[in-house]
Design a protein around this motif. Structure first.
Motif, short mmCIF file in Angstrom:
data_model
loop_
_atom_site.label_atom_id
_atom_site.label_comp_id
_atom_site.label_asym_id
_atom_site.label_seq_id
_atom_site.Cartn_x
_atom_site.Cartn_y
_atom_site.Cartn_z
N ILE A 14 2.18 -7.71 57.53
CA ILE A 14 2.77 -7.84 56.19
C ILE A 14 3.39 -9.22 56.02
CG2 ILE A 14 4.70 -7.03 54.76
CD1 ILE A 14 3.93 -4.18 55.64
N ARG A 18 2.26 -12.02 53.23
CA ARG A 18 3.20 -12.60 52.26
C ARG A 18 3.05 -14.11 52.16
NH1 ARG A 18 6.84 -8.85 50.49
NH2 ARG A 18 7.42 -7.17 51.90
N LEU A 34 1.90 -2.01 51.82
CA LEU A 34 3.23 -1.59 51.37
C LEU A 34 3.18 -0.17 50.82
CD1 LEU A 34 4.45 -4.87 49.67
CD2 LEU A 34 5.41 -3.82 51.72
N LEU A 37 3.33 2.37 53.43
CA LEU A 37 4.62 2.52 54.10
C LEU A 37 5.50 3.58 53.44
CD1 LEU A 37 5.57 -1.15 55.00
CD2 LEU A 37 4.83 0.66 56.56
N ASP A 40 9.61 3.98 49.21
CA ASP A 40 10.52 2.84 49.02
C ASP A 40 9.78 1.55 48.74
OD1 ASP A 40 12.65 4.51 49.48
OD2 ASP A 40 12.89 3.94 51.58
N HIS A 41 8.53 1.47 49.12
CA HIS A 41 7.75 0.24 48.96
C HIS A 41 6.79 0.29 47.77
CE1 HIS A 41 9.26 -1.19 52.81
NE2 HIS A 41 9.11 0.05 53.23
N GLU A 44 7.28 -2.46 44.83
CA GLU A 44 6.79 -3.78 45.19
C GLU A 44 5.26 -3.81 45.21
OE1 GLU A 44 7.08 -7.32 48.54
OE2 GLU A 44 8.09 -5.42 48.94
N ALA A 45 4.65 -2.76 45.75
CA ALA A 45 3.19 -2.69 45.78
C ALA A 45 2.63 -2.71 44.35
CB ALA A 45 2.74 -1.43 46.52
#
Length: 156
Positions: A14, A18, A34, A37, A40-41, A44-45
């Motif tokens: 990851i 980035r 993400l 995962l 919680d991710h 952002e994904a």
């Protein structure tokens, strides 16, 4: 030599992805990892997919980014732990059905069409802010509320 735990490899991968923020394939891979995962991710994904779609509209990866956004949206509507429907979504749908009873089928269709057209530009269902306005239905709505209203209208 013993292999590092999978989580460390994933975190290292990851971090490497980035660093390649101008490569559409790296952006999509990062978004997929993400999303894998967990909850919680997901925001952002989703942002990464939206960014890829906006910055690289002619890329063949846009279709895959849109598909991932759909899966993220579906995951956001269900409770991750139990797979049960979210009660806020149930309330939005119930409210829409009650409202449609008052307004009638013609207005229901107008509302559904307006939401569908608005969704072509993208509706953020992860953001709880009531930032969307409809001409056919007074008030301010969150993206999730609009999705629930449109769902109820199409199901009727």
């Amino acid at each position: 030599m013993p292999r590092a735990p999978q989580t460390h490899a994933t975190l290292d991968e990851i971090a490497a992805l980035r660093q390649r923020s101008d490569d559409p394939l790296s952006i999509l891979e990062l978004a997929q990892r993400l999303a894998a995962l967990g909850r919680d991710h997901l925001p952002e994904a989703d942002r990464l997919c939206a960014d890829l779609i906006a910055r690289f509209p002619d890329s063949p990866l846009v279709r895959r980014a849109k598909e991932l956004r759909t899966r993220i949206a579906q995951a956001s509507i269900r409770c991750v732990d139990h797979g049960e429907l979210r009660m806020d979504v149930v309330r939005y749908i119930a409210g829409a059905l009650a409202r449609f009873d008052e307004l009638g089928p013609r207005r229901r269709e107008e509302i559904a069409l307006e939401i569908a057209l608005l969704s072509e530009c993208g509706i953020d269902i992860a953001d709880p802010a009531s930032k969307y306005v409809l001409k056919a239905l007074p008030g301010n709505y969150s993206g999730l509320q609009l999705l629930a209203i449109m769902y109820a209208a199409f199901r009727q």
